[in-house]
Design a protein around this motif. Structure first.
Motif, short mmCIF file in Angstrom:
data_model
loop_
_atom_site.label_atom_id
_atom_site.label_comp_id
_atom_site.label_asym_id
_atom_site.label_seq_id
_atom_site.Cartn_x
_atom_site.Cartn_y
_atom_site.Cartn_z
N GLY A 163 0.77 -1.18 0.13
CA GLY A 163 -0.10 0.01 0.11
C GLY A 163 0.78 1.20 0.03
N VAL A 164 2.24 1.29 -0.20
CA VAL A 164 3.03 2.51 -0.46
C VAL A 164 2.76 3.05 -1.66
N PRO A 165 2.51 4.22 -1.71
CA PRO A 165 2.18 5.07 -2.97
C PRO A 165 3.60 5.14 -4.14
N ILE A 166 3.44 4.77 -5.31
CA ILE A 166 4.47 4.88 -6.38
C ILE A 166 4.07 5.61 -7.29
N VAL A 167 4.97 6.55 -7.76
CA VAL A 167 4.59 7.23 -8.79
C VAL A 167 5.85 6.92 -9.99
N ALA A 168 5.56 7.32 -11.38
CA ALA A 168 6.34 6.85 -12.56
C ALA A 168 7.31 7.86 -12.96
N GLY A 169 8.55 7.84 -12.87
CA GLY A 169 9.32 8.81 -13.21
C GLY A 169 10.59 8.26 -14.16
N THR A 170 11.30 9.23 -14.51
CA THR A 170 12.32 8.74 -15.46
C THR A 170 13.81 9.16 -15.08
N ASP A 171 14.16 10.49 -15.39
CA ASP A 171 15.33 11.11 -15.43
C ASP A 171 16.16 10.27 -16.36
N GLU A 172 15.74 10.07 -17.49
CA GLU A 172 16.62 9.71 -18.51
C GLU A 172 15.64 10.04 -19.93
N LEU A 173 16.26 9.42 -20.96
CA LEU A 173 15.67 9.77 -22.09
C LEU A 173 14.32 10.10 -22.10
N ALA A 174 14.02 11.34 -22.56
CA ALA A 174 12.36 11.71 -22.41
C ALA A 174 11.44 10.70 -23.11
N GLY A 175 10.16 10.49 -22.78
CA GLY A 175 9.26 9.91 -23.39
C GLY A 175 9.65 8.51 -23.34
N PHE A 176 10.42 7.78 -24.06
CA PHE A 176 10.64 6.44 -24.08
C PHE A 176 11.01 5.69 -22.65
N THR A 177 11.45 6.36 -21.89
CA THR A 177 11.94 5.88 -20.64
C THR A 177 10.68 5.48 -19.52
N LEU A 178 9.72 6.35 -19.72
CA LEU A 178 8.41 6.19 -19.22
C LEU A 178 7.84 4.96 -19.50
N HIS A 179 7.69 4.70 -20.62
CA HIS A 179 7.29 3.56 -21.03
C HIS A 179 8.00 2.28 -20.41
N SER A 180 9.44 2.37 -20.54
CA SER A 180 10.11 1.61 -19.80
C SER A 180 10.09 1.44 -18.39
N GLU A 181 9.80 2.34 -17.74
CA GLU A 181 9.51 2.45 -16.26
C GLU A 181 8.11 1.56 -15.98
N LEU A 182 7.12 1.91 -16.70
CA LEU A 182 5.86 0.97 -16.57
C LEU A 182 6.02 -0.43 -16.73
#
Length: 715
Positions: A577-596
């Motif tokens: 139940g710990v809240p998670i958010v999806a962030g990158t700090d890397e190559l824009a756009g594409f890294t968010l997909h990889s984070e998911l």
């Protein structure tokens, strides 16, 4: 934060650059011409230098060092040029930004070119001129390109291993060092990377590199001429702004009047489910109505047939450091909001203004105030402070400029942490960050943190001691080597997870970014494996350059096991139940997909991962009233996706179209503009609808507007 690109693209094989700095004795060679470049950050702090020695025997030696945020490349380079003015022999050795060894060589004899490095080996038969692009190099490689392109009178320059480079003159400026004057020129190079590269060169028959500037971040200028940096930066900003404005005008298609998106299956981010086919109406940038698919359409100006595709709320990247050239990558990935977690303040304010006026292709920006302390390891964004008075002054500035959150960094003085956090809370701001040196995560939480950035900062809670200097590369090395030894079922870990849950501490793990901890040099870094074939050649090559110093196979196994446990930890705390958010700090756009994809690997369902990138993004940017779900009255931040990302998270890469800020944008168009092979084709097109009789049109519009305004009033 990265340096600009190529020459600079070569420097950036892994985050910023690579190499080993060895200071040559300037008197070692009697017949040596020496040129020195000084590298300054935006706040005026010197962060490095480049010394170029050209010997009479044709050998050029370069020493390069750049340090920011407790890390950076060091490099030693030697090369010779042939009769065509291009590199015939090249060698670079050293260490990368994160300490990986660098050893790269190139040689051309006749028509045979050969190269090898720690990550690749190749050869090619070459007819005519061609410039080798190193994976790791100093700025001086760019000087060779400047001269060679000038001699070609506008013709492109073939590159090795593949591609071509073109150069255009943008502007001239007379500069002075107090003793003499000269005219320098701003050049734009295209053919390498995902955006044009801007650099300054001398003029004349054989121009050479004079300066490299990344507006808002860094200036590298010949020693003695530094006073001209601001004037050059302003001209370059204008040149970049013109290109970016042209992109915005070309790629942002205004949605005028009432638009209906027919037959879309809407992702419900509250329930993490997909609903029945619906018709979604968009008016003036907001959702005006959601009706069952096939409902009568009266009064709409145009329609889009989603043909059963899934419609997802605009995605959130919760860990960006936005630059003007990132916007297209984000939009094409379906990212309509980026939380900026540290930047040069004037830069991010200007970007927000440009987005608001529609002159920049970009998501909306939610800024976070960056707060750092003074030390030799300081990051140099935002405000760097010495004491509580300075911290409060910075927080006041951020609060007055509408920042909803504060981010605290590695060198922040631990003695004033609790008071600083309390003051930020009193100004209505959330507080997150890295863990200041000398503390661990549980102590930052006790001081009032609401959120922690990066999985390594979390693992250091169990690995660091008060004496560990987490401003150094130890903040990466320790988690990479030791996380495998942490027992997640131990009382210490269980107690920490319970604290996270009870206090609702959000985690921004950036798992995809930290995959570099276990990357073997020569292997494609996992988050980019599925996109490498779509990238320009130089970008694709960079995905195989390792960042960490991994001594042998036994060490590699530990790094892999440690990273696997980091992924496991995120899944474990999510289930608790710990809240998670999806962030990158890397190559824009594409890294968010990889984070998911990494969240799914951690044990979440694809639908839960999408929920984190939509609903949680809105909650933890405090924009939930406007974003994060597809509901009447909310902003029309909409992403139409081919396939079903609620079943296969990789389908989230197949973004067909994006609507945000009152514009319609096609990823296929954006990607082609940036030299990327698109992931989709044949996106639904806007179809104008014939006007209906005025009384019917008024009736339907009144109904829709009534729904819109009634809902809007509630928010």
């Amino acid at each position: 934060m990265q340096l600009p690109t190529f020459p600079v693209k070569s420097i950036l094989a892994s985050s910023i650059a690579a190499g080993l700095f060895t200071c040559f004795s300037l008197s070692a060679f009697a017949d040596t011409q020496t040129t020195k470049f000084l590298i300054f950050l935006e706040n005026g702090k010197q962060a490095g230098e480049q010394v170029v020695q050209r010997q009479d025997d044709g050998l050029t030696k370069v020493s390069f060092i750049f340090k920011d945020n407790g890390r950076g490349p060091e490099l030693k380079e030697e090369f010779r040029v042939g009769a065509d003015g291009l590199v015939s022999e090249f060698k670079v050795t050293g260490t990368s930004t994160f300490g990986a060894p660098i050893n790269e060589n190139f040689r051309r004899i006749g028509n045979q070119a050969e190269w090898h490095s720690t990550s690749e080996k190749g050869s090619k038969q070459v007819e005519g001129s061609a410039l080798y692009i190193p994976l790791n190099s100093s700025f001086e490689t760019g000087s060779i390109a400047v001269s060679a392109l000038a001699a070609r009178n506008g013709a492109p320059l073939p590159l090795l291993p593949t591609g071509s480079l073109s150069q255009t003159k943008i502007a001239e400026l007379e500069v002075s060092n107090g003793k003499s004057k000269q005219v320098v020129q701003l050049l734009a190079q295209t053919g390498i990377g995902l955006s044009p590269s801007f650099l300054w060169a001398t003029t004349g028959e054989k121009p050479r590199l004079f300066a490299v500037i990344a507006p808002g971040y860094m200036k590298a200028i010949e020693e003695g001429w530094e006073a001209n940096g601001d004037a050059m930066a302003n001209i370059q900003k204008g040149a970049e702004a013109k290109v970016l404005k042209d992109w915005a005008q070309k790629l942002q298609h205004p949605l005028k009047g009432l638009t209906v998106i027919k037959n879309a299956r809407v992702f419900d981010s509250d329930k993490a489910t997909v609903g029945a086919p619906s018709d979604v109406y968009v008016l003036r940038g907001r959702i005006a109505a959601i009706l069952p698919a096939g409902s009568p359409i009266r009064g709409a100006n145009q329609e889009l047939d989603a043909a059963g595709r899934i419609l997802v709320p605009g995605l959130f990247d919760m860990h960006g450091h936005v630059g003007r050239w990132d916007g297209g990558l984000n939009i094409a990935a379906g990212v309509t909001t980026v939380r900026d977690l540290g930047n040069e303040n004037a830069q991010v304010q200007a970007i927000i203004d440009e987005v608001a006026e529609g002159s920049l292709l970009s998501p909306q920006i939610v800024p976070t105030g960056f707060l750092e302390g003074e030390s030799p390891y300081s990051a140099n964004n935002g405000f760097v402070v010495k004491d509580l008075a300075g911290a409060k002054n910075a927080i006041d500035w951020y609060a007055q400029h509408g920042y909803p959150q504060l981010k605290i960094y590695n060198s922040f003085p631990k003695a004033i942490l609790k008071e600083t956090v309390a003051y930020a809370h009193s100004r209505g701001m959330r507080v997150s960050g890295h863990i200041p040196v000398g503390l661990r995560a549980f102590e930052a939480i006790e001081a009032g943190y609401d959120e922690i950035q990066h999985i390594n900062q979390i693992m250091l809670n169990f690995l660091a001691t008060p004496e560990t200097d987490t401003r150094t590369l130890d903040r990466f090395n320790l988690p990479a080597k030791k996380t495998v030894e942490i027992d997640f079922n131990s009382p210490k870990v269980k107690a920490f997870i319970k604290t996270l849950k009870d206090k609702k501490i959000a985690l921004d793990p950036t798992l995809a970014t930290f995959a570099f901890l276990k990357q073997k040099d020569g292997d494609v870094n996992e988050p980019f494996a599925s996109i490498a074939s779509h990238m320009p050649p130089d970008v694709s090559r960079s995905f195989s350059v390792g960042s960490m110093k991994i001594e042998d196979d036994a060490a590699l196994k530990k790094h892999e096991q440690s990273y696997a446990k980091m992924v496991e930890f995120v899944g474990k705390v999510y289930k608790e139940g710990v809240p998670i958010v999806a962030g990158t700090d890397e190559l824009a756009g594409f890294t968010l997909h990889s984070e998911l994809a990494m969240l799914v690997k951690a044990g979440l369902t694809p639908a839960q991962a999408l929920q984190i990138a939509t609903k949680n993004g809105a909650i933890y940017t405090r924009t939930e009233a406007d974003r994060g779900s597809i509901k009447v009255g909310k902003l029309a931040d909409l992403v139409l996706v081919d396939g079903d990302p609620t079943k296969n998270i990789e389908d989230i890469r197949k973004v067909s179209l994006v609507i945000t800020r009152g514009y319609l944008m096609y990823p296929e168009e954006i990607h082609r503009t940036m030299g990327i092979v698109p992931f989709t084709s044949k996106a639904p097109q806007l179809v104008p609808l014939a006007p209906v009789s005025s009384n019917k049109a008024v009736g339907i519009n009144e109904a829709l507007l009534g729904r819109y305004f009634n809902t809007a009033k509630k928010h």
